[in-house]
Structure formats: structure tokens, C-alpha cells
Motif scaffolding. Structure first.
Motif, PDB file in Angstrom:
ATOM      1  N   PHE A  20      76.012 118.922 -28.272  1.00  0.00           N
ATOM      2  CA  PHE A  20      75.145 118.912 -29.452  1.00  0.00           C
ATOM      3  C   PHE A  20      73.670 119.051 -29.076  1.00  0.00           C
ATOM      4  O   PHE A  20      72.906 119.710 -29.780  1.00  0.00           O
ATOM      5  N   ILE A  21      73.265 118.486 -27.964  1.00  0.00           N
ATOM      6  CA  ILE A  21      71.889 118.656 -27.496  1.00  0.00           C
ATOM      7  C   ILE A  21      71.647 120.114 -27.135  1.00  0.00           C
ATOM      8  O   ILE A  21      70.602 120.686 -27.458  1.00  0.00           O
ATOM      9  N   GLY A  22      72.617 120.762 -26.493  1.00  0.00           N
ATOM     10  CA  GLY A  22      72.497 122.176 -26.144  1.00  0.00           C
ATOM     11  C   GLY A  22      72.398 123.070 -27.366  1.00  0.00           C
ATOM     12  O   GLY A  22      71.601 124.011 -27.406  1.00  0.00           O
ATOM     13  N   VAL A  23      73.193 122.797 -28.381  1.00  0.00           N
ATOM     14  CA  VAL A  23      73.154 123.583 -29.622  1.00  0.00           C
ATOM     15  C   VAL A  23      71.798 123.423 -30.300  1.00  0.00           C
ATOM     16  O   VAL A  23      71.197 124.403 -30.767  1.00  0.00           O
ATOM     17  N   PHE A  24      71.300 122.190 -30.356  1.00  0.00           N
ATOM     18  CA  PHE A  24      69.993 121.932 -30.969  1.00  0.00           C
ATOM     19  C   PHE A  24      68.893 122.688 -30.230  1.00  0.00           C
ATOM     20  O   PHE A  24      68.035 123.323 -30.846  1.00  0.00           O
TER      21      PHE A  24
END
Length: 69
Positions: A20-24
Motif C-alpha cells: 500500500f505504501i508503494g501504490v501511494f
């Protein structure tokens, strides 16, 4: 039992959180490229493409039309 369960749960939570951090981060980078043609051109050169002004404008328009939800 806890010596096996805690590392597995920690790994799963870390993978999900990292995803989720990567997608953000990726969404934020793409949004900043919409407003910065130099950044878009730099990314294209890193991928081996040379974009002229018309291609650059078309790529920016396509990115602006995308809905990043």
C-alpha cells in the motif's frame, strides 16, 4: 507455537503495508508527472524513448484523463 506464528504474521503485515505504501508513492509520482513535462521526458529517456513535444503533450493528456482513485 508463538515462535512460528509471530514471524509469519509480521511478514504478512509487512508485505501488505509495503504494497500500500508503494501504490501511494507511485500514484503521487504519476500525479506530479502530469504537471511536470521535464519529469515525464526524463522517465521516457530512462526507458529508452525519445519523445518530441507533440508526443509529450499527448502523453500528458492521456495521464490527465486517467482516473487515479
Amino acid at each position: 507455537m508463538w515462535s512460528y506464528l509471530i514471524p509469519i504474521l509480521t511478514l504478512i503485515v509487512g508485505l501488505v503495508g509495503g504494497f500500500f505504501i508503494g501504490v501511494f508513492y507511485l500514484k503521487r509520482q504519476l500525479e506530479s508527472m502530469q504537471n511536470n513535462p521535464e519529469m515525464l521526458q526524463k522517465m521516457a529517456k530512462q526507458m529508452g524513448y525519445n519523445m518530441n513535444k507533440q508526443q509529450l503533450n499527448k502523453a500528458q493528456q492521456m495521464m490527465k484523463n486517467q482516473k487515479w482513485k
